[in-house]
Design a protein around this motif. Structure first.
Motif, PDB file in Angstrom:
ATOM      1  N   ARG A 301       2.050  -5.681  -8.685  1.00 31.43           N
ATOM      2  CA  ARG A 301       1.952  -4.638  -9.712  1.00 31.43           C
ATOM      3  C   ARG A 301       0.755  -3.740  -9.465  1.00 31.43           C
ATOM      4  N   ARG A 302      -0.363  -4.324  -9.069  1.00 29.12           N
ATOM      5  CA  ARG A 302      -1.560  -3.519  -8.781  1.00 29.12           C
ATOM      6  C   ARG A 302      -1.299  -2.538  -7.642  1.00 29.12           C
ATOM      7  N   LEU A 303      -0.711  -3.048  -6.570  1.00 26.52           N
ATOM      8  CA  LEU A 303      -0.489  -2.193  -5.412  1.00 26.52           C
ATOM      9  C   LEU A 303       0.511  -1.085  -5.729  1.00 26.52           C
ATOM     10  N   MET A 304       1.554  -1.403  -6.451  1.00 27.20           N
ATOM     11  CA  MET A 304       2.536  -0.385  -6.823  1.00 27.20           C
ATOM     12  C   MET A 304       1.904   0.691  -7.704  1.00 27.20           C
ATOM     13  N   ALA A 305       0.961   0.302  -8.555  1.00 24.65           N
ATOM     14  CA  ALA A 305       0.342   1.255  -9.480  1.00 24.65           C
ATOM     15  C   ALA A 305      -0.780   2.049  -8.831  1.00 24.65           C
ATOM     16  N   GLN A 306      -1.525   1.441  -7.920  1.00 28.03           N
ATOM     17  CA  GLN A 306      -2.746   2.076  -7.444  1.00 28.03           C
ATOM     18  C   GLN A 306      -2.644   2.665  -6.043  1.00 28.03           C
ATOM     19  N   LEU A 307      -1.662   2.271  -5.262  1.00 28.91           N
ATOM     20  CA  LEU A 307      -1.442   2.958  -3.991  1.00 28.91           C
ATOM     21  C   LEU A 307      -0.708   4.272  -4.261  1.00 28.91           C
ATOM     22  N   PRO A 308      -0.885   5.271  -3.392  1.00 27.17           N
ATOM     23  CA  PRO A 308      -0.227   6.573  -3.620  1.00 27.17           C
ATOM     24  C   PRO A 308       1.278   6.434  -3.784  1.00 27.17           C
ATOM     25  N   ALA A 309       1.839   7.170  -4.717  1.00 34.57           N
ATOM     26  CA  ALA A 309       3.286   7.137  -4.949  1.00 34.57           C
ATOM     27  C   ALA A 309       4.033   7.456  -3.655  1.00 34.57           C
ATOM     28  N   GLY A 310       5.049   6.681  -3.360  1.00 34.81           N
ATOM     29  CA  GLY A 310       5.824   6.903  -2.147  1.00 34.81           C
ATOM     30  C   GLY A 310       5.166   6.386  -0.886  1.00 34.81           C
ATOM     31  N   SER A 311       4.121   5.575  -1.031  1.00 33.26           N
ATOM     32  CA  SER A 311       3.435   5.029   0.141  1.00 33.26           C
ATOM     33  C   SER A 311       4.359   4.078   0.907  1.00 33.26           C
ATOM     34  N   GLU A 312       3.915   3.672   2.084  1.00 33.53           N
ATOM     35  CA  GLU A 312       4.696   2.729   2.883  1.00 33.53           C
ATOM     36  C   GLU A 312       4.970   1.444   2.100  1.00 33.53           C
ATOM     37  N   TYR A 313       4.025   1.036   1.274  1.00 36.83           N
ATOM     38  CA  TYR A 313       4.237  -0.172   0.475  1.00 36.83           C
ATOM     39  C   TYR A 313       5.388   0.031  -0.500  1.00 36.83           C
ATOM     40  N   HIS A 314       5.454   1.195  -1.114  1.00 45.46           N
ATOM     41  CA  HIS A 314       6.567   1.498  -2.011  1.00 45.46           C
ATOM     42  C   HIS A 314       7.893   1.549  -1.234  1.00 45.46           C
ATOM     43  N   GLN A 315       7.827   2.054  -0.017  1.00 44.66           N
ATOM     44  CA  GLN A 315       9.048   2.230   0.770  1.00 44.66           C
ATOM     45  C   GLN A 315       9.676   0.907   1.198  1.00 44.66           C
ATOM     46  N   VAL A 316       8.878  -0.161   1.323  1.00 51.09           N
ATOM     47  CA  VAL A 316       9.437  -1.442   1.747  1.00 51.09           C
ATOM     48  C   VAL A 316       9.823  -2.301   0.544  1.00 51.09           C
ATOM     49  N   THR A 317       9.788  -1.733  -0.640  1.00 48.91           N
ATOM     50  CA  THR A 317      10.139  -2.455  -1.858  1.00 48.91           C
ATOM     51  C   THR A 317      11.544  -2.071  -2.295  1.00 48.91           C
ATOM     52  N   VAL A 318      12.396  -3.076  -2.470  1.00 52.63           N
ATOM     53  CA  VAL A 318      13.783  -2.849  -2.883  1.00 52.63           C
ATOM     54  C   VAL A 318      13.993  -3.443  -4.274  1.00 52.63           C
ATOM     55  N   LYS A 319      15.100  -3.066  -4.887  1.00 49.65           N
ATOM     56  CA  LYS A 319      15.368  -3.483  -6.256  1.00 49.65           C
ATOM     57  C   LYS A 319      16.229  -4.732  -6.359  1.00 49.65           C
ATOM     58  N   SER A 320      16.816  -5.190  -5.253  1.00 47.70           N
ATOM     59  CA  SER A 320      17.681  -6.363  -5.307  1.00 47.70           C
ATOM     60  C   SER A 320      17.855  -6.930  -3.909  1.00 47.70           C
ATOM     61  N   LEU A 321      18.335  -8.169  -3.840  1.00 48.30           N
ATOM     62  CA  LEU A 321      18.651  -8.758  -2.550  1.00 48.30           C
ATOM     63  C   LEU A 321      19.788  -8.005  -1.869  1.00 48.30           C
ATOM     64  N   GLY A 322      20.724  -7.498  -2.656  1.00 43.12           N
ATOM     65  CA  GLY A 322      21.813  -6.711  -2.077  1.00 43.12           C
ATOM     66  C   GLY A 322      21.300  -5.479  -1.372  1.00 43.12           C
ATOM     67  N   GLU A 323      20.331  -4.795  -1.982  1.00 47.16           N
ATOM     68  CA  GLU A 323      19.734  -3.624  -1.331  1.00 47.16           C
ATOM     69  C   GLU A 323      18.987  -4.040  -0.076  1.00 47.16           C
ATOM     70  N   GLY A 324      18.334  -5.216  -0.111  1.00 46.59           N
ATOM     71  CA  GLY A 324      17.635  -5.706   1.072  1.00 46.59           C
ATOM     72  C   GLY A 324      18.584  -5.990   2.215  1.00 46.59           C
ATOM     73  N   ILE A 325      19.727  -6.591   1.916  1.00 47.32           N
ATOM     74  CA  ILE A 325      20.730  -6.852   2.964  1.00 47.32           C
ATOM     75  C   ILE A 325      21.255  -5.546   3.532  1.00 47.32           C
ATOM     76  N   ALA A 326      21.440  -4.539   2.680  1.00 48.20           N
ATOM     77  CA  ALA A 326      21.889  -3.228   3.159  1.00 48.20           C
ATOM     78  C   ALA A 326      20.847  -2.611   4.089  1.00 48.20           C
ATOM     79  N   ARG A 327      19.576  -2.771   3.761  1.00 45.14           N
ATOM     80  CA  ARG A 327      18.508  -2.279   4.644  1.00 45.14           C
ATOM     81  C   ARG A 327      18.579  -2.968   6.000  1.00 45.14           C
ATOM     82  N   LEU A 328      18.777  -4.280   5.985  1.00 45.91           N
ATOM     83  CA  LEU A 328      18.868  -5.028   7.240  1.00 45.91           C
ATOM     84  C   LEU A 328      20.037  -4.533   8.086  1.00 45.91           C
ATOM     85  N   ARG A 329      21.208  -4.357   7.464  1.00 50.90           N
ATOM     86  CA  ARG A 329      22.379  -3.896   8.217  1.00 50.90           C
ATOM     87  C   ARG A 329      22.137  -2.512   8.806  1.00 50.90           C
TER      88      ARG A 329
END
Length: 342
Positions: A301-329
């Protein structure tokens, strides 16, 4: 705005969260394992099929959670008492002790090894994600038998036949995603404890045979189904909430590991059950592997709030395991094979 993550800033933001709280560890483990085995026993008692089925599902989820502490044990190796308790409640009864995981994971965070052919927790899914995933699920079906052979037969044979200890055991059964894979030797400082646990597993493997003979093979079959179900849940988690599995010829530093990993930013029931003990935050873990599991939601939560919006950390964060599997594919479909090295 710069999207690249400042690793020093990340370390500063989570520095105060690095100390494990043993009370949380023990309470979680005792409740998960204790209730899990109680549910397993309940599932084997006479009664309505739906009640027994629910009890078995509860046992799978609870014991999966207790087994997931194997990852925390690696990163909090000073908690010796907790490791022994975990072995008694989860590692030995499920025949998945720390010694199967230790030599695999000790290279996974190394920047020279991560994501290469030398990383046992990694595999190349390029152009074959479907076949690679299917292989993982098939291997899960044979896991109980493989574990029984590993400890009931290979442990005593290795005591008198050095080639089994030196060649067959490192290549036969361990917790590597990559198969086949030769596990490196366990470090000298951990070998004595590993050997003691190995013989306890041997004793339990033969105790399962005794249970089958005197109490009925239904108990052994249920134990095997339990192991298969736990392994299957872990495979689903690994596919949707860990890495993109794009193998490279060279390793990756902390930032490279971050970009190849995923956080599952969801408090939904599926994510919480399938990614227990901090495993929802795998990208965060590769940035700060020392963080105990109970600190990871706060750190995220700290990193999501305090790192710049749209940072690489935000980009590697998904909303579900299904979205993660789609990223892998997507990643494994688009990548080219790793360059050949001289």
């Amino acid at each position: 705005m710069d999207k690249q993550v400042d690793m020093r800033r990340v370390q500063e933001l989570v520095a105060d969260l690095r100390d494990p709280r043993p009370g949380i560890f023990y309470t979680d483990l005792l409740l998960s394992a204790g209730l899990g085995w109680a549910c397993f026993a309940g599932a084997m008692q006479p009664g309505p099929a739906w009640v027994r089925g629910l009890a078995f599902v509860a046992a799978v989820l609870l014991l999966y959670r207790s087994l997931a502490f194997i990852h925390e044990i690696f990163h909090q190796q000073g908690m010796n008492g907790f490791r022994r308790t975990w072995h008694a409640l989860s590692g030995v009864p499920l025949l998945i002790p720390f010694l199967l995981y230790l030599p695999i994971h000790q290279g996974h965070h190394n920047k020279q090894v991560y994501g290469t052919a030398g990383d046992g927790e990694y595999d190349q899914f390029h152009g074959r994600a479907g076949a690679a995933i299917a292989k993982l699920f098939v291997l899960n079906v044979f896991l109980p038998l493989a574990l029984w052979v590993r400890f009931a037969l290979l442990t005593p044979l290795a005591a008198v036949l050095p080639p089994i200890r030196e060649k067959m055991i490192p290549e036969f059964v361990h917790m590597a995603l990559r198969m086949p894979f030769r596990a490196p030797a366990i470090k000298e400082s951990a070998r004595a404890e590993a050997m003691r646990i190995e013989w306890w597993c041997c004793a339990w493997a033969w105790a399962l045979v005794a249970v089958g003979v005197f109490a009925g093979w239904a108990w052994v079959g249920a134990w095997a189904l339990l192991v298969i179900a736990i392994a299957t849940l872990n495979t689903i988690r690994a596919l949707g909430g860990t890495h993109l599995y794009v193998e490279a010829a060279e390793g990756r530093d902390a930032r490279g590991q971050l970009l190849d990993s995923l956080n599952v930013d969801s408090n939904g029931l599926v994510a919480v059950l399938l990614c227990p003990v901090g495993l929802r935050f795998h990208a965060l873990h590769h940035v700060a592997p020392y963080l105990p599991y109970h600190a990871m939601p706060t750190a995220h939560r700290r990193l999501m709030a305090q790192l710049p919006a749209g940072s690489e950390y935000h980009q590697v964060t998904v909303k579900s395991l299904g979205e993660g599997i789609a990223r892998l594919r997507e990643a494994t479909r688009a990548v080219s094979p790793p360059a050949e090295t001289a």
